[in-house]
Every structure is written in C-alpha cells, then in structure tokens.
Scaffold this motif. Structure first.
Motif, PDB file in Angstrom:
ATOM      1  N   THR A 232       0.828  -1.211   0.000  1.00  0.00           N
ATOM      2  CA  THR A 232       0.000   0.000   0.000  1.00  0.00           C
ATOM      3  C   THR A 232       0.859   1.256   0.000  1.00  0.00           C
ATOM      4  O   THR A 232       0.573   2.234  -0.709  1.00  0.00           O
ATOM      5  CB  THR A 232      -0.916   0.013   1.235  1.00  0.00           C
ATOM      6  N   THR A 233       1.930   1.223   0.778  1.00  0.00           N
ATOM      7  CA  THR A 233       2.837   2.375   0.841  1.00  0.00           C
ATOM      8  C   THR A 233       3.472   2.646  -0.518  1.00  0.00           C
ATOM      9  O   THR A 233       3.582   3.797  -0.955  1.00  0.00           O
ATOM     10  CB  THR A 233       3.922   2.141   1.902  1.00  0.00           C
ATOM     11  N   ALA A 234       3.889   1.570  -1.196  1.00  0.00           N
ATOM     12  CA  ALA A 234       4.503   1.729  -2.514  1.00  0.00           C
ATOM     13  C   ALA A 234       3.508   2.312  -3.509  1.00  0.00           C
ATOM     14  O   ALA A 234       3.853   3.180  -4.326  1.00  0.00           O
ATOM     15  CB  ALA A 234       5.013   0.384  -3.011  1.00  0.00           C
ATOM     16  N   GLU A 235       2.257   1.860  -3.429  1.00  0.00           N
ATOM     17  CA  GLU A 235       1.230   2.377  -4.330  1.00  0.00           C
ATOM     18  C   GLU A 235       1.001   3.865  -4.097  1.00  0.00           C
ATOM     19  O   GLU A 235       0.920   4.654  -5.055  1.00  0.00           O
ATOM     20  CB  GLU A 235      -0.065   1.606  -4.121  1.00  0.00           C
ATOM     21  N   ASN A 236       0.924   4.257  -2.829  1.00  0.00           N
ATOM     22  CA  ASN A 236       0.731   5.673  -2.507  1.00  0.00           C
ATOM     23  C   ASN A 236       1.923   6.512  -2.957  1.00  0.00           C
ATOM     24  O   ASN A 236       1.767   7.626  -3.479  1.00  0.00           O
ATOM     25  CB  ASN A 236       0.509   5.842  -1.007  1.00  0.00           C
ATOM     26  N   LEU A 237       3.106   5.987  -2.735  1.00  0.00           N
ATOM     27  CA  LEU A 237       4.311   6.719  -3.132  1.00  0.00           C
ATOM     28  C   LEU A 237       4.380   6.886  -4.645  1.00  0.00           C
ATOM     29  O   LEU A 237       4.797   7.948  -5.143  1.00  0.00           O
ATOM     30  CB  LEU A 237       5.562   5.985  -2.630  1.00  0.00           C
ATOM     31  N   TYR A 238       3.995   5.845  -5.357  1.00  0.00           N
ATOM     32  CA  TYR A 238       4.042   5.957  -6.819  1.00  0.00           C
ATOM     33  C   TYR A 238       3.085   7.039  -7.307  1.00  0.00           C
ATOM     34  O   TYR A 238       3.363   7.748  -8.275  1.00  0.00           O
ATOM     35  CB  TYR A 238       3.687   4.625  -7.470  1.00  0.00           C
ATOM     36  N   THR A 239       1.962   7.200  -6.607  1.00  0.00           N
ATOM     37  CA  THR A 239       0.988   8.220  -6.981  1.00  0.00           C
ATOM     38  C   THR A 239       1.502   9.625  -6.705  1.00  0.00           C
ATOM     39  O   THR A 239       1.335  10.540  -7.526  1.00  0.00           O
ATOM     40  CB  THR A 239      -0.333   7.998  -6.219  1.00  0.00           C
ATOM     41  N   THR A 240       2.151   9.782  -5.559  1.00  0.00           N
ATOM     42  CA  THR A 240       2.586  11.123  -5.148  1.00  0.00           C
ATOM     43  C   THR A 240       4.003  11.465  -5.578  1.00  0.00           C
ATOM     44  O   THR A 240       4.323  12.630  -5.811  1.00  0.00           O
ATOM     45  CB  THR A 240       2.497  11.265  -3.619  1.00  0.00           C
ATOM     46  N   ASN A 241       4.870  10.451  -5.637  1.00  0.00           N
ATOM     47  CA  ASN A 241       6.280  10.686  -5.956  1.00  0.00           C
ATOM     48  C   ASN A 241       6.796   9.612  -6.921  1.00  0.00           C
ATOM     49  O   ASN A 241       7.652   8.790  -6.571  1.00  0.00           O
ATOM     50  CB  ASN A 241       7.133  10.669  -4.679  1.00  0.00           C
ATOM     51  N   HIS A 251      12.927  -3.565   7.252  1.00  0.00           N
ATOM     52  CA  HIS A 251      11.952  -4.634   7.441  1.00  0.00           C
ATOM     53  C   HIS A 251      11.689  -5.395   6.135  1.00  0.00           C
ATOM     54  O   HIS A 251      11.252  -4.810   5.140  1.00  0.00           O
ATOM     55  CB  HIS A 251      10.642  -4.048   7.968  1.00  0.00           C
ATOM     56  N   SER A 252      11.907  -6.696   6.166  1.00  0.00           N
ATOM     57  CA  SER A 252      11.715  -7.494   4.956  1.00  0.00           C
ATOM     58  C   SER A 252      10.256  -7.507   4.520  1.00  0.00           C
ATOM     59  O   SER A 252       9.963  -7.559   3.319  1.00  0.00           O
ATOM     60  CB  SER A 252      12.212  -8.928   5.183  1.00  0.00           C
ATOM     61  N   GLY A 253       9.319  -7.460   5.470  1.00  0.00           N
ATOM     62  CA  GLY A 253       7.912  -7.435   5.101  1.00  0.00           C
ATOM     63  C   GLY A 253       7.581  -6.231   4.246  1.00  0.00           C
ATOM     64  O   GLY A 253       6.899  -6.341   3.208  1.00  0.00           O
ATOM     65  N   LEU A 254       8.051  -5.059   4.665  1.00  0.00           N
ATOM     66  CA  LEU A 254       7.814  -3.850   3.888  1.00  0.00           C
ATOM     67  C   LEU A 254       8.512  -3.931   2.530  1.00  0.00           C
ATOM     68  O   LEU A 254       7.942  -3.559   1.496  1.00  0.00           O
ATOM     69  CB  LEU A 254       8.298  -2.625   4.661  1.00  0.00           C
ATOM     70  N   GLY A 255       9.740  -4.416   2.533  1.00  0.00           N
ATOM     71  CA  GLY A 255      10.476  -4.544   1.275  1.00  0.00           C
ATOM     72  C   GLY A 255       9.789  -5.487   0.307  1.00  0.00           C
ATOM     73  O   GLY A 255       9.661  -5.194  -0.889  1.00  0.00           O
ATOM     74  N   ASN A 256       9.328  -6.634   0.809  1.00  0.00           N
ATOM     75  CA  ASN A 256       8.622  -7.590  -0.044  1.00  0.00           C
ATOM     76  C   ASN A 256       7.317  -6.983  -0.572  1.00  0.00           C
ATOM     77  O   ASN A 256       6.909  -7.242  -1.705  1.00  0.00           O
ATOM     78  CB  ASN A 256       8.318  -8.872   0.728  1.00  0.00           C
ATOM     79  N   GLY A 257       6.664  -6.173   0.264  1.00  0.00           N
ATOM     80  CA  GLY A 257       5.434  -5.526  -0.160  1.00  0.00           C
ATOM     81  C   GLY A 257       5.660  -4.553  -1.307  1.00  0.00           C
ATOM     82  O   GLY A 257       4.868  -4.503  -2.263  1.00  0.00           O
ATOM     83  N   VAL A 258       6.723  -3.776  -1.204  1.00  0.00           N
ATOM     84  CA  VAL A 258       7.060  -2.850  -2.296  1.00  0.00           C
ATOM     85  C   VAL A 258       7.322  -3.641  -3.578  1.00  0.00           C
ATOM     86  O   VAL A 258       6.842  -3.288  -4.663  1.00  0.00           O
ATOM     87  CB  VAL A 258       8.285  -1.986  -1.930  1.00  0.00           C
ATOM     88  N   ASN A 259       8.083  -4.714  -3.446  1.00  0.00           N
ATOM     89  CA  ASN A 259       8.368  -5.555  -4.614  1.00  0.00           C
ATOM     90  C   ASN A 259       7.089  -6.137  -5.201  1.00  0.00           C
ATOM     91  O   ASN A 259       6.911  -6.175  -6.430  1.00  0.00           O
ATOM     92  CB  ASN A 259       9.328  -6.674  -4.221  1.00  0.00           C
ATOM     93  N   ASN A 260       6.182  -6.576  -4.331  1.00  0.00           N
ATOM     94  CA  ASN A 260       4.924  -7.153  -4.809  1.00  0.00           C
ATOM     95  C   ASN A 260       4.092  -6.138  -5.588  1.00  0.00           C
ATOM     96  O   ASN A 260       3.433  -6.485  -6.574  1.00  0.00           O
ATOM     97  CB  ASN A 260       4.106  -7.683  -3.628  1.00  0.00           C
ATOM     98  N   PHE A 261       4.112  -4.889  -5.126  1.00  0.00           N
ATOM     99  CA  PHE A 261       3.355  -3.854  -5.841  1.00  0.00           C
ATOM    100  C   PHE A 261       3.874  -3.689  -7.266  1.00  0.00           C
ATOM    101  O   PHE A 261       3.095  -3.638  -8.225  1.00  0.00           O
ATOM    102  CB  PHE A 261       3.425  -2.520  -5.101  1.00  0.00           C
ATOM    103  N   PHE A 262       5.192  -3.618  -7.397  1.00  0.00           N
ATOM    104  CA  PHE A 262       5.761  -3.347  -8.711  1.00  0.00           C
ATOM    105  C   PHE A 262       5.805  -4.576  -9.616  1.00  0.00           C
ATOM    106  O   PHE A 262       6.031  -4.439 -10.825  1.00  0.00           O
ATOM    107  CB  PHE A 262       7.160  -2.751  -8.565  1.00  0.00           C
ATOM    108  N   THR A 263       5.602  -5.767  -9.073  1.00  0.00           N
ATOM    109  CA  THR A 263       5.612  -6.976  -9.904  1.00  0.00           C
ATOM    110  C   THR A 263       4.214  -7.579 -10.056  1.00  0.00           C
ATOM    111  O   THR A 263       4.048  -8.599 -10.719  1.00  0.00           O
ATOM    112  CB  THR A 263       6.547  -8.046  -9.306  1.00  0.00           C
ATOM    113  N   GLY A 264       3.219  -6.963  -9.428  1.00  0.00           N
ATOM    114  CA  GLY A 264       1.860  -7.477  -9.499  1.00  0.00           C
ATOM    115  C   GLY A 264       1.199  -7.247 -10.844  1.00  0.00           C
ATOM    116  O   GLY A 264       1.720  -6.532 -11.713  1.00  0.00           O
TER     117      GLY A 264
END
Length: 364
Positions: A232-241, A251-264
């Motif tokens: 969710t953070t990666a999605e918001n960041l992509y919208t604003t920045n 945190h690996s959880g946050l890192g994996n989440g960012v990766n999941n956003f961009f590879t989804g």
C-alpha cells in the motif's frame, strides 16, 4: 505473552536473529574490565566442528521452541556439539522466565561445563547465573544481554543497517554512474514501533553518506512491518512521488510488499531498470525476488542477513571452545557476522544457505 511471541518471531531471522537488547560489539561489557574484542577469529561455518569435546557437557536454555526456526536452531546446536564429542542438551524455555530458571538449575545440578542462556527476561537471571559461576560453569548470554555473563553473543543492529546502506550504495553508484552527484531520490520505509527499527531506520536515512549518487528524499513511517502495508505504501508513493525508484527499509515485510506492488498484475511498471529495493533480514520471498531481478523480472536488489542456522550453531561452538581454551577472555562480546545477498551472491545463497565468497571486509 502475545507481545513476547511477536518479538520472538521478529527475532527469528536475526542472529540468525537480531538482538534488540544487545550491546554493540564496540562497547565495554557491563560486567567486566575485559575489552570487547571483535577482531578475534571468526567461526568456521562450513563442515563439522573439531572433535575436542570428549567428557564435556553443555546445556542450552532456549527462548522457547514455539516455532520451526527455534527447533531447527536447537537441533543444529545439538548436532554440532554432539558430533564434536560433547554431551549436549537443550531445554525449552517456553517463553517463561521461571521455566528458564528451573532449566538452568537442572543443568547446574547435572554439572555442565557451559550454560548457554537465551533469556526471556534477562533481569530475572542474575541469581541463577551466580549459582552457575560459583560452580565454575561458564555462562554465555545469547542474544539477550544478562547482567552477568562470561561471554555475550549479540548482533550489532546499527552495523547491519550500515551494511545494507553500503550494499545499496554499491548498486546505486553503479546503476547511476553517469548521474549528477546526490541526484537519485531514495525513500526509506520505516516502522518505529520497536527500538531496533528506530535505530536501523536512522542509519538508512543517512544514505547520502554512503553513496555519491543517492539523494535522501523522504522517510515514510509505517504503522507495521507487513507486506500489505509495504504494498500500500509503494502504491501511494508511486501516486505522489513517481520519481522515487529506490527504496530502503529495515523490514523485509515492507520490502517484499514494495516488490509485490511493482511486480503485481496491476503494476504501473514493467521495466525495472533503475529501480532498487533493499531490506534487512530478507526471507525466502526476498531471495526469490533477488534472483528474479537477474533477469529483469523484479526490482528487489539485495538484503543483508546474519548467517544460517548452521552458521549460528557454529558461532556458538566457536564461542564455547574459545572461552574454555582462553582464546576469548571473560567478558568478550561476540557480534554476529553479516552476509550480503545480491546479484553477485544470490545463487551461492540459494545453493548453500549462506554466503562466504563475499564478506563484510569487501564493503569497507
């Protein structure tokens, strides 16, 4: 109890484990005048330990055996010491100080030579450690620093973050070699709910001190460390920045989440050139994503971890034998080594479970 279990699970990839209460290895141990010598020989983490334990006994009081990691570590510890001729045993600490104290007393009565304690409540262990030391038993405090010990094994959280910053800087400066200095925007995703996360995030905020090309753009404080929050953070960041393509996080959880956003499936990006995600203590998903990055299929570029379960068991063996033979003086503080998993080492890690071809010295 739920808070303790949550802390335990967060620690599981640390030391192999992270020591939130640990003393950094460059500080003086609290209970001795001996220096914390971090330049002592490192454990040999490949193969079996030297068979020199005939007639010796060791007990390991674990934090608890409530998860696969903890059982694997206990079993590997026992295997390493047994193969070296020791009479080795471990006790389930059950995440309970009273249970741990009883287990320690049992080992003291059994006449062990060394007692390794991963304390649930370090402040509660003083009396039983006194009992052990009065009997001539060497006490090793593992992960959690007790008031008294003969040797302390911890992980230096700040060093780990610094190593991740160095790994990220290596990639940024190579990927953006032709960019103006300090022009590549970097976002740090943090979760400041625990001391370790605060300490490590503060190091990552200084990425400009590690890289000639990086520019610290912003810190995004997250409510938790989950993949969902990272996505969710990666999605918001992509919208604003959308200009931010490099992400660092403790945190690996946050890192994996960012990766999941961009590879989804709904990802706004299909070309990951110039994109990089770096996190501390990555898991299997992180490793798979790093491997996928080799073929341009993911932006996850690297993680810094402590060693495998076997590496940790061998570190314990080295500390025990070094304490007994005088290699390490009483009060010695052993800081766990870090391993670097990125493009150059991912295949080695996936094949062996560790990395030996690249060490911290290569990132000095």
């Amino acid at each position: 109890m739920k808070k303790i279990l949550a802390l335990v699970l967060a620690l599981a990839m640390l030391f192999t484990l992270a020591a939130c209460t640990g003393t950094p290895a460059n500080e003086q141990p609290a209970n001795t005048n001996a220096p914390a010598d971090t330049n002592a020989p490192a454990a040999e983490t490949n193969g079996a330990a030297e068979n020199t334990g005939a007639g010796k006994k060791i007990g390991f009081v674990t934090f608890g055996l409530g998860g696969d990691f903890f059982q694997m570590l206990a079993d590997e510890y026992k295997k390493v010491f047994t193969e070296a001729g020791w009479e080795a045993d471990y006790a389930d600490g059950q995440f309970d100080p009273n249970t741990q104290i009883q287990a320690c007393e049992n080992y003291i009565a059994n006449g062990v030579d060394v007692l390794v304690i991963w304390a649930v409540a370090p402040e509660a262990m003083g009396n039983v450690i006194d009992q052990a030391q009065e009997k001539g038993i060497k006490v090793i405090a593992f992960v959690a620093e007790t008031e008294k010990y003969d040797l302390l094994m911890v992980n230096d959280d700040a060093k780990m973050a610094s190593n991740l910053a160095k790994l990220a800087a290596k990639w940024i400066d190579a990927e953006y070699a032709d960019a103006p200095d300090h022009s590549v925007p970097v976002a740090v995703l943090s979760c400041r709910a625990a001391e370790t996360g605060v300490l490590q995030a503060d190091v990552l905020l200084k990425i400009e001190e590690f890289s000639t090309k990086a520019k610290f753009a912003m810190e995004v404080e997250c409510a938790d460390e989950t993949m969902t929050t990272g996505q969710t953070t990666a999605e918001n960041l992509y919208t604003t920045n959308p200009e931010i393509k490099v992400f660092l996080t403790p945190h690996s959880g946050l890192g994996n989440g960012v990766n999941n956003f961009f590879t989804g499936i709904s990802s706004p990006a299909t070309d990951y050139t110039g994109m990089g995600i770096f996190c501390i203590n990555g898991d299997g998903s992180t490793a798979e994503a790093i491997q996928a990055s080799l073929d341009g299929k993911a932006p996850m570029r690297g993680t810094v971890m402590t060693g495998s379960v076997h590496d940790t068991a061998m570190e314990i063996f080295d500390c025990v034998t070094g304490l007994l033979d005088g290699t390490y003086e009483t009060g010695y503080v052993r800081s766990g080594a870090n391993i670097f998993i990125y493009a150059d080492t991912i295949n080695e890690y996936l094949e062996t479970g560790t990395v030996t071809s690249i060490t911290e010295e290569d990132f000095q």
